[in-house]
Design a protein around this motif. Structure first.
Motif, mmCIF file in Angstrom:
data_model
loop_
_atom_site.group_PDB
_atom_site.id
_atom_site.type_symbol
_atom_site.label_atom_id
_atom_site.label_comp_id
_atom_site.label_asym_id
_atom_site.label_seq_id
_atom_site.Cartn_x
_atom_site.Cartn_y
_atom_site.Cartn_z
ATOM 1 N N TYR A 189 2.611 4.123 7.315
ATOM 2 C CA TYR A 189 1.710 4.127 6.040
ATOM 3 C C TYR A 189 0.680 5.189 6.038
ATOM 4 O O TYR A 189 0.448 6.031 6.833
ATOM 5 C CB TYR A 189 0.779 2.919 5.915
ATOM 6 C CG TYR A 189 -0.094 2.500 7.040
ATOM 7 C CD1 TYR A 189 -1.318 2.907 6.883
ATOM 8 C CD2 TYR A 189 0.375 1.829 8.118
ATOM 9 C CE1 TYR A 189 -2.454 2.601 7.831
ATOM 10 C CE2 TYR A 189 -0.708 1.715 9.255
ATOM 11 C CZ TYR A 189 -1.935 2.129 9.103
ATOM 12 O OH TYR A 189 -2.921 1.797 10.122
ATOM 13 N N ALA A 190 0.239 5.310 4.905
ATOM 14 C CA ALA A 190 -0.873 6.558 4.664
ATOM 15 C C ALA A 190 -1.957 5.777 3.583
ATOM 16 O O ALA A 190 -1.522 4.797 3.051
ATOM 17 C CB ALA A 190 -0.321 7.566 3.932
ATOM 18 N N VAL A 191 -3.192 6.324 3.657
ATOM 19 C CA VAL A 191 -4.401 6.137 2.725
ATOM 20 C C VAL A 191 -4.315 7.487 1.928
ATOM 21 O O VAL A 191 -4.800 8.431 2.344
ATOM 22 C CB VAL A 191 -5.392 5.692 3.646
ATOM 23 C CG1 VAL A 191 -6.547 5.643 2.665
ATOM 24 C CG2 VAL A 191 -5.354 4.645 4.607
ATOM 25 N N GLU A 245 -6.047 8.808 -2.008
ATOM 26 C CA GLU A 245 -7.104 8.973 -2.738
ATOM 27 C C GLU A 245 -6.824 9.525 -4.236
ATOM 28 O O GLU A 245 -6.363 10.458 -4.228
ATOM 29 C CB GLU A 245 -8.358 9.833 -2.494
ATOM 30 C CG GLU A 245 -9.708 9.622 -3.152
ATOM 31 C CD GLU A 245 -10.959 10.510 -2.826
ATOM 32 O OE1 GLU A 245 -11.665 10.716 -3.738
ATOM 33 O OE2 GLU A 245 -10.657 11.071 -1.808
ATOM 34 N N GLN A 304 -9.214 4.383 -3.181
ATOM 35 C CA GLN A 304 -8.330 4.847 -2.083
ATOM 36 C C GLN A 304 -7.516 3.693 -1.849
ATOM 37 O O GLN A 304 -7.842 2.523 -2.144
ATOM 38 C CB GLN A 304 -9.149 4.613 -0.723
ATOM 39 C CG GLN A 304 -10.124 5.829 -0.620
ATOM 40 C CD GLN A 304 -10.917 5.884 0.563
ATOM 41 O OE1 GLN A 304 -10.829 4.957 1.639
ATOM 42 N NE2 GLN A 304 -11.824 7.077 0.703
ATOM 43 N N TYR A 305 -6.256 3.979 -1.506
ATOM 44 C CA TYR A 305 -5.038 2.949 -1.605
ATOM 45 C C TYR A 305 -4.279 3.317 -0.175
ATOM 46 O O TYR A 305 -4.017 4.390 0.055
ATOM 47 C CB TYR A 305 -4.184 3.004 -2.760
ATOM 48 C CG TYR A 305 -4.843 3.001 -4.144
ATOM 49 C CD1 TYR A 305 -4.936 1.873 -4.641
ATOM 50 C CD2 TYR A 305 -5.080 4.053 -4.889
ATOM 51 C CE1 TYR A 305 -5.354 1.601 -5.935
ATOM 52 C CE2 TYR A 305 -5.954 4.133 -6.041
ATOM 53 C CZ TYR A 305 -5.826 2.771 -6.604
ATOM 54 O OH TYR A 305 -6.623 2.381 -7.898
ATOM 55 N N ARG A 306 -3.813 1.857 0.398
ATOM 56 C CA ARG A 306 -2.830 2.072 1.587
ATOM 57 C C ARG A 306 -1.546 2.051 1.076
ATOM 58 O O ARG A 306 -1.125 0.893 0.399
ATOM 59 C CB ARG A 306 -3.388 0.980 2.425
ATOM 60 C CG ARG A 306 -2.561 0.950 3.757
ATOM 61 C CD ARG A 306 -2.981 -0.306 4.630
ATOM 62 N NE ARG A 306 -2.361 -0.164 5.940
ATOM 63 C CZ ARG A 306 -1.059 -1.023 6.176
ATOM 64 N NH1 ARG A 306 -0.707 -1.817 5.187
ATOM 65 N NH2 ARG A 306 -0.827 -1.020 7.557
ATOM 66 N N VAL A 307 -0.909 2.846 1.435
ATOM 67 C CA VAL A 307 0.593 3.022 0.790
ATOM 68 C C VAL A 307 1.747 2.943 1.645
ATOM 69 O O VAL A 307 1.256 3.576 2.856
ATOM 70 C CB VAL A 307 0.673 3.826 -0.217
ATOM 71 C CG1 VAL A 307 -0.249 3.604 -1.502
ATOM 72 C CG2 VAL A 307 0.362 5.289 0.244
ATOM 73 N N SER A 308 2.871 2.456 1.621
ATOM 74 C CA SER A 308 4.054 2.665 2.294
ATOM 75 C C SER A 308 5.207 2.886 1.389
ATOM 76 O O SER A 308 5.043 2.681 0.236
ATOM 77 C CB SER A 308 4.337 1.268 3.264
ATOM 78 O OG SER A 308 3.317 1.000 4.002
ATOM 79 N N ASP A 351 6.227 0.945 -1.856
ATOM 80 C CA ASP A 351 5.449 0.262 -2.269
ATOM 81 C C ASP A 351 5.284 0.447 -3.822
ATOM 82 O O ASP A 351 5.763 1.719 -4.332
ATOM 83 C CB ASP A 351 3.740 0.382 -1.835
ATOM 84 C CG ASP A 351 3.903 -0.152 -0.602
ATOM 85 O OD1 ASP A 351 4.665 -1.078 -0.064
ATOM 86 O OD2 ASP A 351 2.647 0.050 0.470
ATOM 87 N N PHE A 366 -5.281 9.342 5.678
ATOM 88 C CA PHE A 366 -5.173 9.052 6.877
ATOM 89 C C PHE A 366 -3.558 8.920 6.780
ATOM 90 O O PHE A 366 -3.011 8.405 5.889
ATOM 91 C CB PHE A 366 -5.954 7.631 7.047
ATOM 92 C CG PHE A 366 -5.594 6.961 8.352
ATOM 93 C CD1 PHE A 366 -6.286 7.099 9.605
ATOM 94 C CD2 PHE A 366 -4.384 5.964 8.509
ATOM 95 C CE1 PHE A 366 -6.010 6.476 10.635
ATOM 96 C CE2 PHE A 366 -4.409 5.363 9.581
ATOM 97 C CZ PHE A 366 -4.862 5.603 10.471
ATOM 98 N N ASN A 406 -0.445 6.962 9.535
ATOM 99 C CA ASN A 406 -0.035 6.501 10.776
ATOM 100 C C ASN A 406 1.725 6.608 10.573
ATOM 101 O O ASN A 406 2.174 5.832 9.866
ATOM 102 C CB ASN A 406 -0.448 5.095 10.718
ATOM 103 C CG ASN A 406 0.062 4.168 11.885
ATOM 104 O OD1 ASN A 406 0.829 4.785 12.862
ATOM 105 N ND2 ASN A 406 -0.406 3.195 12.118
#
Length: 104
Positions: free
Chosen positions: A3-5, A7, A12-16, A19, A41, A43
């Motif tokens: 996943y990544a964050v 902007e 800000q959005y956490r996306v995979s 999604d 960010f 991961n």
């Protein structure tokens, strides 16, 4: 899980990958792809990359699904004892995007 964050639109959005999310309106036609390069960010299988403020050479590729408008928000202004009141509505312009890939 990767996943990544990102902007965009001041948020800000956490996306995979896979999604679907609604973001502020983008000037891209529906059906075309767009790239978000403000990645804060990442991961990737336990390997964590934190940007200062963004991760270098990281990008998130997404496809624009549709453009729409959000639900109506009501703004009510009033000054007591003055006879002043004002009712106003607002519908935000949104873009629906589907995340395709996270590139590092």
């Amino acid at each position: 899980m990767n996943y990544a964050v990102i902007e965009t639109g001041g948020k800000q959005y956490r996306v995979s990958a896979g999604d679907t999310l609604e973001i502020e309106r983008l000037p891209v036609e529906a059906g075309q792809s767009t790239t978000f390069d403000r990645v804060l960010f990442v991961n990737q299988e336990g390997r964590i990359l934190v940007g200062t403020p963004t991760v270098a050479n990281a990008a998130v590729v997404a496809e624009v699904v549709a453009h729409k408008r959000g639900e109506k928000k009501i703004i009510w202004k009033m000054k007591r004892r003055k006879g002043y009141h004002k009712l106003q509505g607002h519908r935000q312009e949104l873009t629906v995007v589907k995340i395709k890939d996270i590139k590092v």
